[in-house]
Each structure stands twice: as C-alpha cells, then as structure tokens.
Design a protein around this motif. Structure first.
Motif, PDB file in Angstrom:
ATOM      1  N   GLY A 234       0.805  -1.212   0.000  1.00 42.78           N
ATOM      2  CA  GLY A 234       0.000   0.000   0.000  1.00 42.78           C
ATOM      3  C   GLY A 234       0.838   1.261   0.000  1.00 42.78           C
ATOM      4  N   LYS A 235       1.970   1.219   0.667  1.00 43.56           N
ATOM      5  CA  LYS A 235       2.843   2.402   0.733  1.00 43.56           C
ATOM      6  C   LYS A 235       3.519   2.708  -0.599  1.00 43.56           C
ATOM      7  CE  LYS A 235       3.824   1.757   5.654  1.00 43.56           C
ATOM      8  NZ  LYS A 235       4.868   1.429   6.678  1.00 43.56           N
ATOM      9  N   GLN A 236       3.528   1.728  -1.492  1.00 42.81           N
ATOM     10  CA  GLN A 236       4.192   1.918  -2.780  1.00 42.81           C
ATOM     11  C   GLN A 236       3.250   2.436  -3.865  1.00 42.81           C
ATOM     12  OE1 GLN A 236       7.540   1.407  -2.741  1.00 42.81           O
ATOM     13  NE2 GLN A 236       7.202   0.887  -0.583  1.00 42.81           N
ATOM     14  N   LEU A 237       1.977   2.502  -3.585  1.00 46.02           N
ATOM     15  CA  LEU A 237       1.005   2.874  -4.606  1.00 46.02           C
ATOM     16  C   LEU A 237       0.731   4.367  -4.602  1.00 46.02           C
ATOM     17  CD1 LEU A 237      -1.553  -0.049  -4.138  1.00 46.02           C
ATOM     18  CD2 LEU A 237       0.252   0.139  -5.859  1.00 46.02           C
ATOM     19  N   ARG A 238       0.226   4.853  -5.724  1.00 43.51           N
ATOM     20  CA  ARG A 238      -0.120   6.264  -5.853  1.00 43.51           C
ATOM     21  C   ARG A 238      -1.286   6.618  -4.930  1.00 43.51           C
ATOM     22  NH1 ARG A 238      -0.777   4.722 -11.345  1.00 43.51           N
ATOM     23  NH2 ARG A 238      -2.964   5.334 -11.126  1.00 43.51           N
ATOM     24  N   ALA A 239      -1.432   7.885  -4.661  1.00 42.41           N
ATOM     25  CA  ALA A 239      -2.525   8.349  -3.804  1.00 42.41           C
ATOM     26  C   ALA A 239      -3.877   8.013  -4.412  1.00 42.41           C
ATOM     27  CB  ALA A 239      -2.400   9.853  -3.562  1.00 42.41           C
ATOM     28  N   ASP A 240      -3.996   8.119  -5.744  1.00 44.15           N
ATOM     29  CA  ASP A 240      -5.298   7.862  -6.365  1.00 44.15           C
ATOM     30  C   ASP A 240      -5.600   6.370  -6.489  1.00 44.15           C
ATOM     31  OD1 ASP A 240      -3.537   7.179  -8.386  1.00 44.15           O
ATOM     32  OD2 ASP A 240      -4.513   8.375  -9.941  1.00 44.15           O
ATOM     33  N   GLN A 241      -4.661   5.511  -6.047  1.00 48.55           N
ATOM     34  CA  GLN A 241      -4.904   4.065  -6.048  1.00 48.55           C
ATOM     35  C   GLN A 241      -5.305   3.537  -4.677  1.00 48.55           C
ATOM     36  OE1 GLN A 241      -0.960   2.991  -7.619  1.00 48.55           O
ATOM     37  NE2 GLN A 241      -1.980   2.205  -9.458  1.00 48.55           N
ATOM     38  N   GLN A 242      -5.273   4.375  -3.655  1.00 52.11           N
ATOM     39  CA  GLN A 242      -5.464   3.887  -2.289  1.00 52.11           C
ATOM     40  C   GLN A 242      -6.872   3.360  -2.038  1.00 52.11           C
ATOM     41  OE1 GLN A 242      -2.997   3.389  -0.105  1.00 52.11           O
ATOM     42  NE2 GLN A 242      -1.582   4.166  -1.665  1.00 52.11           N
ATOM     43  N   ASP A 243      -7.891   4.049  -2.547  1.00 47.81           N
ATOM     44  CA  ASP A 243      -9.255   3.579  -2.317  1.00 47.81           C
ATOM     45  C   ASP A 243      -9.476   2.210  -2.954  1.00 47.81           C
ATOM     46  OD1 ASP A 243      -9.899   5.829  -0.880  1.00 47.81           O
ATOM     47  OD2 ASP A 243     -10.861   6.854  -2.557  1.00 47.81           O
ATOM     48  N   ALA A 244      -9.055   2.059  -4.199  1.00 52.27           N
ATOM     49  CA  ALA A 244      -9.222   0.775  -4.881  1.00 52.27           C
ATOM     50  C   ALA A 244      -8.442  -0.327  -4.171  1.00 52.27           C
ATOM     51  CB  ALA A 244      -8.772   0.889  -6.333  1.00 52.27           C
ATOM     52  N   PHE A 245      -7.236  -0.018  -3.724  1.00 54.71           N
ATOM     53  CA  PHE A 245      -6.427  -1.024  -3.033  1.00 54.71           C
ATOM     54  C   PHE A 245      -7.111  -1.461  -1.743  1.00 54.71           C
ATOM     55  CE2 PHE A 245      -2.800  -2.304  -0.283  1.00 54.71           C
ATOM     56  CZ  PHE A 245      -2.352  -3.366  -1.054  1.00 54.71           C
TER      57      PHE A 245
END
Length: 857
Positions: free
Chosen positions: A576-587
C-alpha cells in the motif's frame, strides 16, 4: 536481409489476421499491450494525442446501447488523457483523430467501408455479440488512418467500444471499485484487425441477491434514497458494469427490502436501453418478484387450488414486459426460495410442473412470440427441484436446463451425452455468496478463482454452454470472482489450465500497475488459500442449534494460521505504501480490506477460543475500525452503508454464525505470534503427501492427471483427471491402462511397520454421474483396489465437508513392512480432485491443515 525479415513478419501478421477473421470461435484473449501504445508506431491509428481532437463517430440510427457506450468511451478517454473526445454523426466528420463505431446494417458509413474492401470483417455478419477492432487506412479523403469498431449486433458493438476503453487502461471496475487509470499523454492503436467473439456462453450474467445488509442499505440511504432502495440509478451502474465485463444478463435483487425490479417501469426500459437481457431467479417464474409482488396470502400462491389466480398474475407481467428482450424462468416454487405448495408427493409435483410448463408456454406464445422456439426459456433445477428432474420430469426440449451448484461452489449435476442432444441445452447457476444452511457466507468473497475454473470448465466441457449466472450477493467485495466467472463465460480459451496461475497477476497489473502486480497476486493467492481452509463466515465449528465446541485445529495449527494471516497483513501494508494516492481507495476495497478483515476475524475467533480476552477485543476493535472506514470516509463517503461484517444482525439465525462475544475473562495476555513453521502431524504413524508431490506419472490415451494450481487447502494445488468427458476405466483394467501417479515413501524399522489405512483428502466436488467419487490405489506390486466416497449430498457429512473444503475417502491397505515402498494412485473416473494423500495407523486429526512430509512422522 532486414527488409526480407520485415516482409516475413508482415506476411505472418496478415496470415494471423486472416485466421482470426475466418475463425468461428474466439480470437482475442491476450492483454492489450501489443496493440495499444503511447508512442506512434508504423501504420498506427491515433486514438488521442495533442495534435488534434478526437472524434467518436456513430450513426444516429444505431441502438441506444451503442450511444451509451460511445458516451462512456469519450469519458474514459478524458480520464486517461485529460482531453475530451467529441461524439458526432457521420455528417459532421472533421479532419480529426477518428474512432468510427457502429453496428453492421445500422451504420451506412461502416457498411460502405466493408463494401469498398477497406474493412475486412470476415465472417462477422450474423454472428452473436461479436466485433472487430481495426486500424483502417484512408477510410475517407483527408484521413490517413482511423480506429474502427464494428459489431455484428448492438451488444457486439458496445462490447467493442468497452474493449477499447479497457485497452487504454480503464478498468471495468473504475466506478464500482474506484480503480484509477494511469494517465497517458497520447494513445495509438497498432495496425491490424482484431476479432472478438462469439462468446463461449450465450447468456452470461449475475444475480444480485441477499442484498439486505449491503447494497440495499447503501442504495436506500446513500446512493438513491428517492427510490428507497435499489432502483434505476443503481441498475444503470450495474448495467454499465455488465457491458464492460461482456456480460448480457441480470437476475435483479429480489428480497423483501428491495423495491421489485418491475414495480418501476423505468427499470425495464433502462435495461432495454443498455441491451441487458432481464431474467428472474429460480424461485421467480415469468419475471415475477413473488416476495414483493404477490399481494394475496402466501398460501394462495398454489397452482393446485388457485391456478387461475396464479396464471393471471403471470399474464399481467407478460403484457407489460413481453416486448423486451428477456429470458423467462419456467416452473414454480414457493414464495422466497421455498418448496412449491399444493402437490403432496413427488409424482404429483412432476405432474403439476408439467402442466405449468404448458400453461406458461401458451402465455409466451400469446404475448412474446407465436414461435415458442424463438423465446429464451430456462428451467432451474434448484434444491428440491433437481430430484424431480432426475425422477423423470419432462422439460420441453427447447428449454435450457440450468444446473445448480450445491451453494458452496460445487456444481451438482452434469448432462449426459444423450442429454446434451437437447435443443435448449444447459447452463449453470453458481454461488459466490450464499444465505442458507449449513452456514451462510455473505461478507467476504473467498471462492478461489481456481475453484471457479475447475467447476465451470468441467460444466462447459459437459455441455453447459447456454447460460451462466453467478449469485454475487451484494456485488462488493466479489469483484475478482465475478470477473473471472464472466471472463470464462465470454472466452473459455482465455484461461487454459497452463495459464490459470497468471490470472491474479494480470488482474493486479491492470488494476494497480506492473510494478506491484506480482506481490499483490501472491497476497491474494494466499488469501484465497487460507480462507478456503475455512471461510471467515464459518469461524465456528458448531452449527446453529448445536452446543458450542472448540475448533478442530490443534494449538500449533492455530498458531500457524494466525501467523500466516499476520504476515499477510504486513505485506499488504508494505504494498500500500508503494502505490499512488489515487490508487489507495481501490487497493483498500480490492485487497487491503478483504485481507485485513479475514485476518482480524480469525484473530478474534481463535484468541477467544484460547481465552485471550484482550487480544480478541483488540482484534474486534480493529475490525470495527476498518468497517467504519468502508462506511465512512472511503472514496469521500461514496460507499456509506455498503459493508456489514457477518452476521450483520439477528435475522436468519438458523443459517448464520453466532454473533461474536468476548471471553468472560482474560486468561492470558495476548500470545506472541510465532513465525510460520511446519505443523507437527497427528500422533499416529503417518505418511502424508500433497497430491502434487508424486515422483512419476503415467497417462493413457484418453485421460491424464493434471495439476490445478491455486486450488486446495495446502500445497501448490490439486490433482484432477482430464478431460472430464473421458469414459470411466473398469477397476480390472486400472493396472494396465489407467492414468497413474506414483509416490515413494519409507517406513523405518521401529514403529513404522503395521496395519495401514489409505485416506484421500478430496475437494468436495459432486460426481459427474451417480453419487460416488472413486479412484483406485495399489501398494508396490499389489492389485489395484477401489477407493470410494458416497458424497451423500445434503447430509451432515456433506455439510462438514463443504465447510472444511475437504471430503476424505478411505480404505484399509493391510500390513506394510519396514523399508521403501511405492504407492500407485489410479484415475478411473473423472470428477475427483485430490488435495492430499495419507497412509496412517490410527485416527487422523480432522483439523490437520499444515504442510506435510513425504516420509513417516
């Protein structure tokens, strides 16, 4: 030399394209990376770049679903590139980047390109839901290249449009799971023609069901309160999702909390606009929602005592909806998944059902089509109805018979070679969510894609090719299983057994990018394996109305299980820490929440069992926190009310786990979680091997053992017999002709020798015919002996088997001396799936989950 090589590549490409266009089967199964690029390629067509605006061109007379899909494509292009695409008719074409879309016979422009030989559609004309995506050179004066999407019919065109959306990076779940596409400055399509379709399964869809605790609450209180539940605003989003997944059928929500689908005329009209074929569940014949629409006393829904009243009730719906494209469920059951009222014996039930078939078909003749063979009809042999069919119930030949699973993901019936001659063919009704005995699973979606593959490929090979419906419950969080089910229904060739293990990696790469795809796929693979051992909704080892009892796991097994979940949570946090901010909800929705929630559910349950009050309460509080995130700030409040942990309330208590209660006292402080280590096998002398740990194997000309990766409680997979249509091999011929797996083991000279029992740990599949699963075994040079398991479908043994994801078939093998031995396992009848094999003295622990060794322990 370079020119010659380039010419060879061009010729190969042309030959491949010609093959795809002429092939009557599916042609495009690969990812889009090879035909969509962010840089200009020789002969490529511009989808979108900064040089000039993009224009999506379609004829005014094309179907509404094509217009809706084109609108979505324009929005999708803006999502990816930041540039708006304009939609126009052919008369308003300008010198821009062109995407020409249309349906054969509905788009004069595309018909002219075909007639002029500029667009080669092969055998597309007249095909079912098929389409071509092509780069066309000089489609008109002043245009060098254009992207062309042409469908054989309206849904085919829409599927082609959404195929391009996915190709440029927009997930089918962009709205339902908040998946953000990667931004790209430009988009180009490589030269060539790509053909898709026809689909493997004619009607492919989902059943929204048991929606009381999620989808209904969310719709009624958040998304569309004006309709007090699931209505046209929600259904529009569902219809769009279905099209993006190349599905075409919906059984709508039908519980008492939901407004009946056809109570609001706008719903059916909207389905018609989206080209979605509406049906109704096994308990709702003739498009009627009995729970919400039958206003008389429930006991009067009876074809013995009130045939005229029931028939008039059905007729009313056909008068209002007969002009739409529907699939009509025939037959009759009681209100809300109960048995048919009226007849008292099975003979009477068959007679009444056959009368009902005739009466319903007369209504269809009158209101839908005088040619009854042109009216899609299904008969779902669910629950008590399946035995009636097996007893000889006569179903009209043009009606599709839908086989049910056992509600836990194992298909209950398969057509014989003779049955497969029926004009109506067969289908499958499959559960990814279930409210019912012995225990429901309504919360997290934990059915492994590998199990879906094993059951649905087996069904397809045995003739179930006309309709597939998946019960997806509240739809969220069943995204992965739902899509895999529908991908198989669209293209059975996309996931051959050799590629099955790559599904999760491809899915993760599409949703979150290639960098983290391998690790996310590995996390989800372990998530499915751990929860296949025991679902989070089944974390109690007693059934309702039984006295509570501890789990069947040993202390070491519990420690190992919790350690595995803890490590999985840690890995989720790192990704989760490696993903973009706009990917956090989907993750969070697709990965973090399912993993964390199942881990915390296990921690809460087992720490309660161990008497660790503080640890159990802490796990419960963490679970409440992530649920609150779902139903609060996630995606700026978009999903408030959608997520409820099982059990969400005190309803249906006879088929759901008990509400969790903290231990009365804190016996010990929270135990430290130990690192994963092999679990000690049971105390009896044991030789235990994963099914895939064989040393040698032998196939025969008609049948072979194959590994199914990702399926099973432990290890790397399970072993099953293929093809599933192969004829059984008599026991007398097993030694010489049956496919065989050989396992080597050694018994030492102290306590190893003695009387042994063989046990095969099986995935709880249903037999392809009859009631018995069987294989054969031999030790060393001994004669093969039969090993059988009567599944006793619906029995207490079956119930425990599906809850534990294991059935055990055993037989005595006699005295074994110390020294080296070889175990031969013969496949004699397809349908059996072996997870683990064990030779043992004494009784084995029924809860044994851990890794096993190929030597005596």
């Amino acid at each position: 030399m370079h020119a010659f090589a380039r010419l060879c590549r061009i010729l190969i490409s042309l030959l491949a394209s010609s093959f795809l266009l002429c092939s009557p089967v599916l042609a495009q199964s690969s990812p889009h990376d090879d035909w969509i690029s962010s840089v200009v390629l020789p002969g490529s067509a511009v989808i979108s770049d900064a040089s000039k605006p993009t224009q999506i061109v379609l004829a005014d007379g094309d179907a509404k679903v094509v217009q809706l899909a084109a609108r979505d494509l324009a929005t999708d292009l803006e999502r990816v590139t930041g540039r708006h695409a304009h939609i126009s008719s052919p008369s308003a074409i300008k010198s821009t980047s062109l995407i020409l879309v249309g349906t054969l016979g509905k788009s004069p422009l595309l018909d002219q390109l075909v007639a002029a030989g500029k667009l080669d559609i092969g055998n597309l004309r007249g095909a079912w839901e098929s389409f071509v995506v092509a780069s066309v050179t000089a489609p008109m004066p002043g245009v060098d290249n254009a992207v062309v999407i042409v469908g054989s019919d309206a849904r085919g065109t829409a599927f082609g449009i959404y195929e391009l959306s996915q190709a440029i990076g927009v997930s089918p779940w962009h709205w339902w799971a908040d998946v953000a596409p990667e931004k790209k400055a430009a988009l180009y399509m490589a030269a060539g023609t790509r053909r898709f379709g026809p689909p493997s399964v004619r009607y492919r869809g989902i059943f929204i069901n048991d929606e009381d605790w999620g989808l209904h609450v969310w719709a009624a209180n958040n998304f569309e309160p004006e309709h007090k539940g699931i209505g046209p605003k929600t259904y529009a989003k569902v219809f769009e999702l279905l099209l993006r997944l190349k599905a075409n059928t919906l059984w709508p929500a039908m519980h008492a909390v939901s407004p009946p689908f056809n109570q609001l005329a706008a719903n059916a009209a909207l389905a018609n606009d989206y080209g979605i074929v509406m049906g109704s569940s096994h308990a709702e014949p003739m498009l009627r929602n009995n729970v919400g629409e039958w206003k008389a006393a429930p006991e009067s829904y009876n074809y013995v005592s009130n045939a005229d009243g029931v028939r008039a009730y059905w007729e009313e719906r056909l008068r209002s909806n007969g002009g739409y494209e529907n699939i009509y469920t025939l037959g009759m059951r009681g209100i809300h998944d109960s048995k048919m009222q009226g007849p008292k014996t099975d003979i009477e039930r068959r007679q009444v059902l056959e009368t009902i078939f005739s009466d319903q078909r007369r209504l269809l003749n009158k209101y839908v089509n005088p040619d009854i063979n042109q009216v899609p009809q299904v008969f779902c042999a669910y629950k008590e109805v399946l035995p009636l069919y097996r007893q000889g119930l006569q179903v009209p030949d043009d009606v599709t018979i839908i086989w049910p699973d056992d509600n836990f993901g194992y298909v209950r019936s398969f057509a014989t070679a003779e049955e497969r001659k029926r004009a109506g063919g067969f289908g499958v009704y499959y559960h990814l969510s279930y409210l019912g005995a012995p225990l429901s699973y309504l919360w997290l979606s934990t059915t492994p894609p590998a199990l879906i593959w094993e059951e649905m490929s087996k069904s397809y090979d045995n003739g179930a090719r006309n309709i597939w419906i998946a019960n997806v419950g509240d739809l969220k969080p069943a995204e992965i299983g739902t899509e895999f089910f529908l991908q198989m229904a669209w293209d059975m060739q996309r996931w051959p057994l050799a590629q099955l293990s790559t599904y999760l990696r491809q899915w993760a790469g599409r949703e979150f990018g290639a960098t983290q795809a391998t690790e996310i796929a590995a996390i989800m693979s372990e998530y499915y394996q751990l929860n296949y051992q025991r679902k989070p909704e089944h974390l109690q080892w007693w059934l309702p109305k039984e006295s509570p009892r501890p789990s069947a796991l040993s202390p070491d097994e519990i420690t190992q299980r919790l350690a595995a979940f803890t490590q999985l949570q840690s890995r989720v946090g790192k990704v989760g820490k490696q993903l973009r901010a706009d990917q956090q909800d989907a993750f969070f929705e697709l990965v973090a929440y399912p993993v964390q929630a199942s881990a915390l559910a296990n921690l809460r349950y087992f720490e309660t069992e161990r008497g660790n009050r503080a640890a159990a309460i802490n796990a419960d509080q963490q679970l409440q926190t992530i649920n609150a995130h779902w139903n609060g700030p996630l995606a700026a409040g978009k999903w408030r009310g959608i997520m409820a942990a099982e059990p969400a309330d005190d309803q249906w208590k006879s088929m759901r786990i008990s509400k969790w209660q903290a231990p009365a006292t804190d016996i010990v402080a929270a135990a430290p979680v130990a690192p994963v280590a092999p679990v000690a096998p049971p105390t009896a002398s044991v030789v235990a091997m994963e099914a895939e740990q064989f040393q040698h194997q032998r196939a025969n000309g008609s049948m072979r053992w194959e590994l199914i990766p990702g399926l099973g409680r432990t290890g790397a997979g399970t072993m099953a017999l293929f093809p599933t249509t192969a004829a059984a091999i008599p026991l007398a011929q097993a030694a010489s002709t049956a496919p065989r797996l050989d396992y080597e083991f050694t018994l030492d000279g102290t306590d190893g020798a003695g009387n042994y029992q063989f046990s095969a740990y099986l995935i709880p599949t249903q037999p392809l015919s009859g009631t018995v699963l069987e294989l054969a075994i031999a030790i060393d040079d001994g004669a093969p002996q039969l090993v059988q398991l009567d599944v006793k479908d619906g029995s207490a043994e079956w119930a425990q088997g599906v809850l534990n994801a294991t059935r055990i078939a055993s037989t005595p093998v006699g005295t074994l001396a110390a020294g080296k031995h070889q175990l031969h396992v013969y496949g004699i009848r397809p349908g059996i799936v072996v997870d683990k094999i064990v030779l043992h003295q004494g009784k084995l622990s029924s809860g044994y989950l851990g890794p096993v060794s190929a030597s005596r322990n």
